[in-house]
Design a protein around this motif. Sequence first.
Motif, PDB file in Angstrom:
ATOM      1  N   GLY A 199      35.822  26.841 -17.037  1.00  0.00           N
ATOM      2  CA  GLY A 199      34.823  25.806 -17.016  1.00  0.00           C
ATOM      3  C   GLY A 199      35.101  25.299 -15.532  1.00  0.00           C
ATOM      4  O   GLY A 199      34.723  23.841 -15.602  1.00  0.00           O
ATOM      5  N   GLY A 244      34.573  18.114 -21.043  1.00  0.00           N
ATOM      6  CA  GLY A 244      33.365  19.096 -20.505  1.00  0.00           C
ATOM      7  C   GLY A 244      31.945  18.028 -20.624  1.00  0.00           C
ATOM      8  O   GLY A 244      31.145  17.999 -19.920  1.00  0.00           O
ATOM      9  N   PRO A 249      29.303  22.438 -22.744  1.00  0.00           N
ATOM     10  CA  PRO A 249      30.634  22.011 -23.470  1.00  0.00           C
ATOM     11  C   PRO A 249      30.250  22.081 -24.855  1.00  0.00           C
ATOM     12  O   PRO A 249      31.193  22.627 -25.397  1.00  0.00           O
TER      13      PRO A 249
END
Length: 365
Positions: A333, A61, A46
């Motif tokens: 992600g 994240g 992240p």
Amino acid sequence: MDVIVGGGVVGLSIAWRLARAGRPVTVVDPAPGRGASYAAAGMLAPVSEVTYTEVPLLRLGVASLRRWPGFAAELADDAGLEPGGLDLRSDGTLDVAFGADDMAVLDEMAAYLDKLGLPVERLTGRECRRLEPMLAPSVRGGLLAPGDAWVDPRRVTAALLAALERRAVPVVRERAAGLLHDGDGAVVGVRLETGGELRAERVVLAAGAWSTELAGVPVRPVKGQIMRLRSPQPLLGRCVRGAVHGASVYLVPRGDGELVVGATQEEMGFDTRVTAGGLYELLRDARELVPGVTELEVSDVVAGLRPGTPDNLPLIGPSGTQGLVYATGHHRGGVLLAPLTTAVLMGEESELAALCAPGRFRDFS
Ligand code: GLY
């Protein structure tokens, strides 16, 4: 019963967490673990993937990265693997710079991350090469994000499938062709491609880029071509990334000598062709960072489709239609955000859940 549409890292993780909580659950996917998760490098990064406008995504994240060690340990145990069986590693990411402009960008990023309480280490070119001796001599400096990690997504999906099998969770290897509705418009199950039906109290849509076909979700495919190289010994000790020719390239090492080089970002619709141009750009840029990559054997090339949303944040939670829940739109992600996604759906992350609430796009449907 809950039906999870989509057997990537997100859908399988949800199914696994629900099964562990004692809920009856079924997964529907024609090829579980073979979509975007199969292409993904597995960066749990992240901090080094942050951009200035994406603080909410950074918060998601960071929270999910914190959950990863516990998630991996429980999953390895449930799947009958050794504790390190998912190749989860946390030696950080090194973002390198070549010219004065790149160095200025890294300086600004370091100051920005410091302000957010996410300290990174500013390194000279020599310090970078001390950490990673295979880096090009032209690397002038870098930024080490020491907390960033990575995992092997193919091992994660295999472990999730093994854990589901051990818990006798059915995985229906078919495409979900549509949603079933009752007279009031509530979703009550899914229609399968071969004509069968699965009734459900709740359908969780975790079909990545394909989610839009089933429910008109504002998710679009963002193609990523990625390459796997192989050497007898690992070439790098940590993830290395850098901007070359205006595009970002990253190299993710695995303990067994695999080196993942990624990834293109292309708006090409549902196109998963691997192209000569895509591979050329990846290798050309990777060679600028680590010249030795050209000596390695090519072991795999693949293209996957990231599910992109208009604001790059995922859609997790009730859809607004009774019986239908979203767990999609994870864009770059999906692997990083899988533990957080399950936590949001299990009601363990109410503050962060607001950032991913699908209601923000209600006007789209
Ligand atoms: N998370 C890296 C990528 O999507 O390429």
